[in-house]
Scaffold this motif. Structure first.
Motif: not given
Length: 317
Positions: A249-266
């Motif tokens: 969750a932290s990586a998704t929140w702080i990284s502009p390189l990780l977006g919607m697809w990664f959030a769904v995967a989390v």
């Protein structure tokens, strides 16, 4: 003279295994399919570092990382099988492995370990030659040392599961370092992914160790289930997986390189981890292979693919 078919005639000595037979037996024994637990995160670390540097990984970089992952894992598993041969022979679950079963000679395993260590170092040196990046070569002895040491940790500490997690957690950081060292030095994303891998792997390795509680205690080996009891160990496993989700969750929140697809995967990963723990509720081992390999294999592939897709889309925008 004793007739060859007489009951008193000695049994003929078994034919020594050929080199192809030994290679096949060892390949099956070290379970190359389990590379799925670390490889997607190495490729994700590579993709994120390249996207951060506003470029795509070159074909040669991808090949070198694949070689590094293959040789490092083969080295680690070779050391593990060699170190555990006598222990494996005393465990009904592992007595049929290639080395205790006589299908592979110790010399062949040692040669495999040495050749893969040299191959790993050579691949790391390739980044210096191709990209003027000496970091992979500089850190290669440390990586090999960590991978080799893991196999001995269960002899003296029940923290062995965390050490295994640490060994696999090197993959996203090392791959990112090979592509762009400044990404690792200035952005916490690769470190958060490493923390996720550490806690995730340690958590499911605790679950896997439920199979050997009795024999581990008999042989004087340390594991959380054998040392602390199955239920306390499972609570630690659950806690580790909660921390794992926090890292994601932290990586998704702080990284502009990780977006919607990664959030769904989390989110899907959280659901899968709940399923994993439900499968081993009250220390049940009936579905442990589903919990260990199938669920975690899906998690790794899902997070790796989603993260690489996000990094690629970000780089293309």
């Amino acid at each position: 003279m004793t007739h060859p078919s007489s009951p008193d005639a000695p049994a003929p000595a078994p034919e020594p295994p050929t080199l192809p037979q030994q290679a096949g037996a060892l390949a099956r024994d070290i379970k190359l399919s389990h590379t799925v637990f670390a490889l997607p995160f190495a490729l994700l670390g590579m993709a994120l570092a390249a996207a951060w540097a506003q470029r795509y990984p070159s074909a040669s970089e991808v090949v070198l990382i694949l070689i590094c992952m293959f040789t490092a894992r083969t080295f680690a598993m070779g050391v593990n099988r060699l170190a555990d041969a006598k222990l494996d022979a005393q465990n009904p679950r592992t007595a049929g492995r290639a080395l205790p079963g006589g299908r592979v000679r110790r010399g062949f395993v040692i040669a495999t370990i040495v050749s893969n260590a040299l191959g790993f170092v050579a691949a790391c040196a390739g980044f210096w030659w191709l990209r003027s990046n000496p970091c992979p070569l500089t850190w290669s002895p440390f990586v090999l040392g960590v991978l080799a040491l893991y196999s001995f940790t269960k002899r003296f500490t029940w923290l062995c599961h965390l050490f295994l997690g640490f060994a696999l957690a090197i993959s996203p950081v090392a791959a990112a370092l090979a592509i762009e060292p400044r990404f690792v030095e200035t952005v916490p994303t690769a470190w958060l992914l490493a923390g996720m891998v550490l806690c995730w792997v340690a958590g499911f390795d605790v679950i896997y160790a439920l199979q050997d509680v009795g024999i581990d205690r008999e042989l004087g080996l340390f594991s959380m289930p054998a040392s602390l009891g199955p239920e306390p160990a499972l609570w630690i496993s659950r806690g580790l997986h909660i921390v794992c989700l926090g890292c994601l969750a932290s990586a998704t929140w702080i990284s502009p390189l990780l977006g919607m697809w990664f959030a769904v995967a989390v989110v899907i990963t959280a659901a899968l981890l709940i399923v994993e723990h439900a499968l081993v509720w009250r220390s049940s081992t009936n579905r442990i292979h589903v919990a260990f390999f199938t669920v975690n294999g899906v998690i790794s592939l899902l997070l790796g693919a989603a993260g690489i897709l996000d990094a690629t889309l970000t780089r293309g925008s």
